[in-house]
Write an enzyme that holds these catalytic residues in place. Structure first.
Site, short mmCIF file in Angstrom:
data_model
loop_
_atom_site.label_atom_id
_atom_site.label_comp_id
_atom_site.label_asym_id
_atom_site.label_seq_id
_atom_site.Cartn_x
_atom_site.Cartn_y
_atom_site.Cartn_z
N THR A 10 0.82 -1.22 0.00
CA THR A 10 0.00 0.00 0.00
C THR A 10 0.85 1.26 0.00
O THR A 10 0.33 2.37 -0.07
CB THR A 10 -0.93 0.03 1.23
OG1 THR A 10 -0.12 -0.08 2.42
CG2 THR A 10 -1.94 -1.10 1.20
N SER A 125 18.48 1.26 2.59
CA SER A 125 18.35 2.71 2.39
C SER A 125 19.68 3.45 2.48
O SER A 125 20.56 3.09 3.28
CB SER A 125 17.42 3.27 3.48
OG SER A 125 17.53 4.66 3.57
N GLU A 127 19.97 6.03 3.97
CA GLU A 127 20.06 6.56 5.34
C GLU A 127 21.08 5.78 6.17
O GLU A 127 21.55 6.26 7.19
CB GLU A 127 18.69 6.47 6.02
CG GLU A 127 17.77 7.63 5.75
CD GLU A 127 18.26 8.94 6.36
OE1 GLU A 127 18.45 8.99 7.58
OE2 GLU A 127 18.46 9.90 5.61
N TYR A 149 15.68 5.09 12.56
CA TYR A 149 15.31 4.47 11.28
C TYR A 149 16.54 3.89 10.59
O TYR A 149 16.55 2.73 10.15
CB TYR A 149 14.62 5.51 10.38
CG TYR A 149 14.45 5.07 8.95
CD1 TYR A 149 13.36 4.29 8.56
CD2 TYR A 149 15.39 5.42 7.96
CE1 TYR A 149 13.20 3.88 7.25
CE2 TYR A 149 15.24 5.01 6.65
CZ TYR A 149 14.15 4.24 6.30
OH TYR A 149 14.00 3.82 4.99
N ARG A 184 4.02 9.75 -3.48
CA ARG A 184 4.84 9.90 -2.27
C ARG A 184 3.96 10.37 -1.11
O ARG A 184 3.04 11.18 -1.29
CB ARG A 184 5.91 10.97 -2.57
CG ARG A 184 6.94 11.19 -1.50
CD ARG A 184 7.70 9.94 -1.17
NE ARG A 184 9.11 10.20 -0.90
CZ ARG A 184 9.84 9.40 -0.10
NH1 ARG A 184 9.30 8.35 0.49
NH2 ARG A 184 11.12 9.65 0.06
#
Ligand code: NDP
Ligand code: GDR
Length: 323
Positions: A10, A125, A127, A149, A184
């Protein structure tokens, strides 16, 4: 017929990936977490809500993933589900660790129990590079995450590598840099900007409050990036890849592009609000996608200007439709 299970179907990437796999003739199942309000708007936007099998489950609940695996019987699994908003990870560090970190282990373990031949993709990621150790980050750059995260993603990343090395499983990790689209989430900075520009242009909003606009990101288009995920699982050998454009831009310049597009000056509307500063910031991310180009034949096709225009046109249409 090939069959795929997507966690996070989703979300932005889940929706685009589902569409890509359906176009390639896959049977597509998706893990869907129970929420009080419907979460299928992206699948509806792409016109595929009735073409995918949605199976209830949650990444923090191993039995539900085992059941989803038994039901979907996938040949490929794409683990895209996560608490993915970096700023929220300081407010909900334990939840982030459980879904974004331990959730990966649940899916890996459910895959191993079901069938070690299932090919597995992990949404790692940029990140994880955080306080960057190289000016341009590649697969060889050491990690230094700067948020709960990023730390959780690093756990999932190394687990993915470890299952490949321990059990000889086909597990790949795509180290993706920021990628955006009209789908997004509204809290991420690009979409926050294009939504605000549309509302300001149409007289529904006065200003745009942002945090650190000197941060630099390597922004690409999500529609391009899901192709790289699929390509990774079609190779002879499992491996990890950086997926990026190789260009980076400040939040400030991205705002300028968006406001310029509708004939406005960003300096007249952008207000700096320290409430949006992060406890520890990632100042710059810039990826080197050379390996993805060489091995996968993958390259980002969409420029930042084209991406922002695409997002703005979608937001202008949405805001007009609300009237
Ligand atoms: P989104 O935030 O749009 O989607 C996240 C998805 O994960 C949603 O479907 C969400 O469901 C689902 N989810 C969250 N928690 C759980 C849970 N506990 N159990 C089951 N499902 C859950 O993210 P994106 O599509 O942008 O990103 C996809 C993946 O790629 C994420 O893992 C993200 O961290 C990672 N990533 C993203 C990048 C980007 O720039 N977009 C770059 C690098 C990595 P619901 O809709 O119900 O909330
Ligand atoms: P990021 O994306 O944290 O890189 O994570 P985000 O768009 O949230 O932030 C990008 C940069 O913009 C700065 N910024 C602001 N950000 C937000 N959201 N809102 C603001 O008002 C604002 N003002 C300035 C941020 O400080 C930051 O430097 C995304 C997610 O998709 C992750 O899941 C993914 O792993 C990484 O990209 C790669």
């Amino acid at each position: 017929m090939k069959s795929a299970l997507i966690t996070g179907i989703t979300g932005q990437d889940g929706a685009y990936l589902a569409k890509l796999l359906l176009n390639k003739g896959y049977h597509v199942s998706g893990l869907i977490a129970r929420r009080a309000t419907p979460t299928t708007w992206r699948l509806q936007y792409l016109g595929i809500a009735n073409e995918v099998d949605l199976i209830n489950g949650d990444l923090t609940d191993l039995p539900s993933i085992v059941r989803a695996m038994n039901k979907a019987k996938p040949s490929e699994i794409y683990n895209l589900g996560a608490q993915s908003f970096v700023a929220s990870s300081w407010q909900q560090p334990v939840l982030t660790a459980q879904s974004t970190g331990i959730g990966v282990l649940h899916v890996l373990e459910a895959t191993r129990l079901a069938d070690c031949a299932i090919r597995f993709y992990q949404a790692s990621s940029s990140e994880m590079f955080g306080l960057v150790r190289d000016p341009i980050q590649s697969e060889a750059t050491p990690f230094y995450p700067r948020s709960p995260y990023g730390v959780a993603k690093l756990f999932g990343h190394w687990m993915t590598v470890n299952y490949r090395e321990s059990f000889n499983m086909f597990t790949c990790s795509g180290i993706l840099f920021n990628h955006e689209s009209p789908l997004r989430g509204i809290e991420f900075v690009t979409r926050k900007v294009t939504d605000a520009v549309a509302r300001i242009k149409l007289g529904q909003q006065k200003d745009l409050r942002l945090g650190n606009i000197d941060a630099k990101r390597d922004w690409g288009y999500a529609g391009d990036y899901v192709e790289a995920m699929w390509l990774m699982l079609q190779q002879e050998q499992a491996d990890d890849y950086v997926v990026a454009t190789g260009r980076c831009t400040t939040v400030r310049d991205m705002c300028k592009i968006a406001f310029d597009y509708v004939g406005l000056n960003y300096e007249d509307y952008v207000v700096i609000d320290p409430a949006y500063y992060r406890p520890a910031e990632v100042d710059i991310l810039l990826g080197n996608p050379a390996k993805a180009k060489k091995v996968l034949g993958w390259e980002a096709k969409t420029s930042l200007h084209d991406l922002i225009e695409m997002m703005l046109e979608a937001d202008l249409a949405r805001v007009r439709a609300e009237k």
